[in-house]
Design a protein around this motif. Structure first.
Motif, PDB file in Angstrom:
ATOM      1  N   ILE A 121       0.838  -1.205   0.000  1.00 53.82           N
ATOM      2  CA  ILE A 121       0.000   0.000   0.000  1.00 53.82           C
ATOM      3  C   ILE A 121       0.873   1.257   0.000  1.00 53.82           C
ATOM      4  CG2 ILE A 121      -1.715   1.332   1.318  1.00 53.82           C
ATOM      5  CD1 ILE A 121      -2.780  -1.190  -0.293  1.00 53.82           C
ATOM      6  N   GLU A 122       1.968   1.248   0.744  1.00 56.82           N
ATOM      7  CA  GLU A 122       2.879   2.403   0.726  1.00 56.82           C
ATOM      8  C   GLU A 122       3.472   2.591  -0.674  1.00 56.82           C
ATOM      9  OE1 GLU A 122       3.425   4.900   2.941  1.00 56.82           O
ATOM     10  OE2 GLU A 122       1.776   3.876   3.942  1.00 56.82           O
ATOM     11  N   ARG A 123       3.788   1.490  -1.335  1.00 56.52           N
ATOM     12  CA  ARG A 123       4.326   1.584  -2.706  1.00 56.52           C
ATOM     13  C   ARG A 123       3.251   2.106  -3.658  1.00 56.52           C
ATOM     14  NH1 ARG A 123       7.620   2.874  -6.411  1.00 56.52           N
ATOM     15  NH2 ARG A 123       8.163   1.320  -7.963  1.00 56.52           N
ATOM     16  N   GLU A 137      -2.637   0.376 -14.358  1.00 56.72           N
ATOM     17  CA  GLU A 137      -1.208   0.085 -14.521  1.00 56.72           C
ATOM     18  C   GLU A 137      -0.542  -0.179 -13.169  1.00 56.72           C
ATOM     19  OE1 GLU A 137      -0.170   2.742 -18.488  1.00 56.72           O
ATOM     20  OE2 GLU A 137      -0.535   3.774 -16.587  1.00 56.72           O
ATOM     21  N   ILE A 138      -0.959   0.551 -12.145  1.00 59.70           N
ATOM     22  CA  ILE A 138      -0.408   0.339 -10.798  1.00 59.70           C
ATOM     23  C   ILE A 138      -0.798  -1.040 -10.289  1.00 59.70           C
ATOM     24  CG2 ILE A 138      -0.531   1.083  -8.384  1.00 59.70           C
ATOM     25  CD1 ILE A 138      -0.744   3.994  -9.460  1.00 59.70           C
ATOM     26  N   ALA A 139      -2.059  -1.422 -10.486  1.00 66.10           N
ATOM     27  CA  ALA A 139      -2.522  -2.747 -10.049  1.00 66.10           C
ATOM     28  C   ALA A 139      -1.697  -3.834 -10.733  1.00 66.10           C
ATOM     29  CB  ALA A 139      -4.009  -2.928 -10.359  1.00 66.10           C
ATOM     30  N   MET A 142       1.971  -3.839  -9.368  1.00 68.94           N
ATOM     31  CA  MET A 142       2.058  -4.335  -7.994  1.00 68.94           C
ATOM     32  C   MET A 142       1.518  -5.762  -7.858  1.00 68.94           C
ATOM     33  SD  MET A 142       3.686  -2.024  -6.535  1.00 68.94           S
ATOM     34  CE  MET A 142       3.644  -2.777  -4.929  1.00 68.94           C
ATOM     35  N   HIS A 143       1.200  -6.389  -8.987  1.00 71.08           N
ATOM     36  CA  HIS A 143       0.799  -7.805  -9.039  1.00 71.08           C
ATOM     37  C   HIS A 143      -0.513  -8.091  -8.322  1.00 71.08           C
ATOM     38  CE1 HIS A 143       4.861  -7.889 -10.467  1.00 71.08           C
ATOM     39  NE2 HIS A 143       5.313  -7.554  -9.276  1.00 71.08           N
ATOM     40  N   TYR A 144      -1.455  -7.134  -8.411  1.00 67.59           N
ATOM     41  CA  TYR A 144      -2.800  -7.388  -7.898  1.00 67.59           C
ATOM     42  C   TYR A 144      -3.585  -8.121  -8.980  1.00 67.59           C
ATOM     43  CZ  TYR A 144      -2.306  -4.602  -3.689  1.00 67.59           C
ATOM     44  OH  TYR A 144      -1.929  -4.142  -2.452  1.00 67.59           O
ATOM     45  N   SER A 145      -4.524  -8.949  -8.565  1.00 68.88           N
ATOM     46  CA  SER A 145      -5.312  -9.714  -9.532  1.00 68.88           C
ATOM     47  C   SER A 145      -6.276  -8.820 -10.311  1.00 68.88           C
ATOM     48  CB  SER A 145      -6.078 -10.831  -8.827  1.00 68.88           C
ATOM     49  OG  SER A 145      -6.914 -10.286  -7.818  1.00 68.88           O
ATOM     50  N   HIS A 149      -9.398  -5.479  -6.484  1.00 67.76           N
ATOM     51  CA  HIS A 149      -8.651  -6.043  -5.363  1.00 67.76           C
ATOM     52  C   HIS A 149      -7.734  -4.975  -4.753  1.00 67.76           C
ATOM     53  CE1 HIS A 149      -5.451  -9.059  -3.807  1.00 67.76           C
ATOM     54  NE2 HIS A 149      -6.306  -8.775  -2.858  1.00 67.76           N
ATOM     55  N   LEU A 150      -7.006  -4.257  -5.602  1.00 69.05           N
ATOM     56  CA  LEU A 150      -6.135  -3.180  -5.128  1.00 69.05           C
ATOM     57  C   LEU A 150      -6.961  -2.118  -4.395  1.00 69.05           C
ATOM     58  CD1 LEU A 150      -3.706  -1.246  -4.921  1.00 69.05           C
ATOM     59  CD2 LEU A 150      -4.117  -0.616  -7.284  1.00 69.05           C
ATOM     60  N   SER A 151      -8.056  -1.684  -4.992  1.00 65.09           N
ATOM     61  CA  SER A 151      -8.886  -0.628  -4.394  1.00 65.09           C
ATOM     62  C   SER A 151      -9.441  -1.048  -3.046  1.00 65.09           C
ATOM     63  CB  SER A 151     -10.026  -0.250  -5.337  1.00 65.09           C
ATOM     64  OG  SER A 151      -9.504   0.300  -6.531  1.00 65.09           O
ATOM     65  N   ASN A 152      -9.922  -2.286  -2.956  1.00 63.02           N
ATOM     66  CA  ASN A 152     -10.462  -2.781  -1.682  1.00 63.02           C
ATOM     67  C   ASN A 152      -9.381  -2.831  -0.604  1.00 63.02           C
ATOM     68  OD1 ASN A 152     -13.063  -3.092  -2.660  1.00 63.02           O
ATOM     69  ND2 ASN A 152     -12.748  -5.220  -3.256  1.00 63.02           N
ATOM     70  N   GLN A 153      -8.209  -3.333  -0.960  1.00 62.90           N
ATOM     71  CA  GLN A 153      -7.122  -3.413   0.017  1.00 62.90           C
ATOM     72  C   GLN A 153      -6.651  -2.021   0.419  1.00 62.90           C
ATOM     73  OE1 GLN A 153      -3.294  -5.532  -0.885  1.00 62.90           O
ATOM     74  NE2 GLN A 153      -4.384  -7.188   0.177  1.00 62.90           N
ATOM     75  N   PHE A 154      -6.555  -1.111  -0.538  1.00 60.55           N
ATOM     76  CA  PHE A 154      -6.141   0.261  -0.272  1.00 60.55           C
ATOM     77  C   PHE A 154      -7.118   0.926   0.694  1.00 60.55           C
ATOM     78  CE2 PHE A 154      -5.397   4.748  -1.015  1.00 60.55           C
ATOM     79  CZ  PHE A 154      -4.040   4.819  -1.250  1.00 60.55           C
ATOM     80  N   LYS A 155      -8.412   0.782   0.432  1.00 62.77           N
ATOM     81  CA  LYS A 155      -9.426   1.405   1.295  1.00 62.77           C
ATOM     82  C   LYS A 155      -9.399   0.791   2.690  1.00 62.77           C
ATOM     83  CE  LYS A 155     -13.849   3.276   1.760  1.00 62.77           C
ATOM     84  NZ  LYS A 155     -14.819   4.079   1.126  1.00 62.77           N
ATOM     85  N   LYS A 156      -9.219  -0.519   2.766  1.00 67.78           N
ATOM     86  CA  LYS A 156      -9.166  -1.191   4.075  1.00 67.78           C
ATOM     87  C   LYS A 156      -7.988  -0.678   4.905  1.00 67.78           C
ATOM     88  CE  LYS A 156     -10.141  -5.730   4.761  1.00 67.78           C
ATOM     89  NZ  LYS A 156      -9.944  -7.183   4.668  1.00 67.78           N
ATOM     90  N   MET A 157      -6.846  -0.424   4.262  1.00 64.69           N
ATOM     91  CA  MET A 157      -5.641  -0.001   4.977  1.00 64.69           C
ATOM     92  C   MET A 157      -5.615   1.506   5.269  1.00 64.69           C
ATOM     93  SD  MET A 157      -3.761  -2.680   5.594  1.00 64.69           S
ATOM     94  CE  MET A 157      -2.112  -2.074   5.878  1.00 64.69           C
ATOM     95  N   THR A 158      -6.167   2.316   4.363  1.00 62.96           N
ATOM     96  CA  THR A 158      -6.034   3.773   4.511  1.00 62.96           C
ATOM     97  C   THR A 158      -7.344   4.479   4.841  1.00 62.96           C
ATOM     98  OG1 THR A 158      -6.468   4.255   2.174  1.00 62.96           O
ATOM     99  CG2 THR A 158      -4.170   3.790   2.799  1.00 62.96           C
ATOM    100  N   GLY A 159      -8.463   3.832   4.576  1.00 62.66           N
ATOM    101  CA  GLY A 159      -9.765   4.481   4.745  1.00 62.66           C
ATOM    102  C   GLY A 159     -10.151   5.328   3.549  1.00 62.66           C
TER     103      GLY A 159
END
Length: 179
Positions: A121-123, A137-139, A142-145, A149-159
C-alpha cells in the motif's frame, strides 16, 4: 536496514572503524576479520546514533531478513514472483513458512501478510503521488489480480479510495522504517 541509505551508513561506519567487509546488504553485513569486543561496541554506538541496531540473536536476524525480503520484493523488484510468496520466503530463508510466520507474529505483533500488504500500500501511494501510471497500470505493476482487489485493500488499509488519495493535496506516506 531497510533502505539504501542504511546500507550506505553502515558502510561508512565500517570504513571509519577500519573494518573490511565482503558485502553489506539490506539487513546484514559480512565482515572479513574477527571484530574485537571494543570495535563491536564502537560500531554499535556509532550505528545507534543513526537509529540502527546491531543484532547477534538468530531470531532477531531472521525477522530482519523477512522484512528485508519483503522490502526488496515490494519496492525494488521489477518481475513478479514465479512461485507463491510463502514458498519463496521458505526457500530464501531455509525455514518452514509456519515457523517463520509464527516467529514474525510473536515478535512483531502483526502477521507477515499484514506487513507485506502495508508495504504494498505504501508503494501504491508512492506510485499514485508520482502520477505517471493510472490505477490499472499500478494494479498490474504491484501484481494485484484486479483493480478492484487493489482498491479494496487500499481502502481497508487507509480508509480512502486510491482515486480520492490521488486528489488530496497533503498525501501522507510513511518511511519504510516506520511500516
Amino acid at each position: 536496514m531497510v533502505s539504501i541509505r542504511c546500507k550506505m551508513l553502515v558502510k561508512s561506519e565500517l570504513d571509519k572503524l577500519g573494518l573490511h567487509y565482503k558485502r553489506v546488504e539490506l539487513g546484514e553485513a559480512e565482515i572479513e576479520e574477527n571484530i574485537s569486543p571494543e570495535k563491536w561496541d564502537e560500531l554499535n554506538i556509532a550505528l545507534k546514533r543513526s537509529g540502527i541496531e546491531l543484532m547477534d540473536d538468530k531470531k532477531s536476524i531472521l525477522i530482519e531478513k523477512i522484512k528485508n525480503i519483503i522490502v526488496e520484493l515490494v519496492h525494488y523488484a521489477e518481475e513478479p514472483l514465479e512461485i507463491n510468496f510463502s514458498d519463496y520466503l521458505s526457500q530464501q530463508l531455509k525455514h518452514d513458512y509456519t515457523y517463520l510466520a509464527n516467529l514474525f507474529s510473536e515478535t512483531q505483533g502483526v502477521t507477515i501478510e499484514h506487513f507485506l500488504i502495508a508495504h504494498k500500500i505504501e508503494r501504491v501511494k508512492e506510485l499514485l503521488i508520482y502520477d505517471e501510471l493510472n490505477i490499472t497500470e499500478i494494479a498490474w505493476k504491484m501484481h494485484y489480480s484486479s483493480v478492484a482487489h487493489l482498491s479494496n485493500q487500499f481502502k481497508k488499509m487507509t480508509g480512502l479510495t486510491p482515486s480520492f488519495f490521488k486528489k488530496i493535496k497533503h498525501k501522507k506516506r510513511r518511511s519504510l522504517e516506520d511500516i
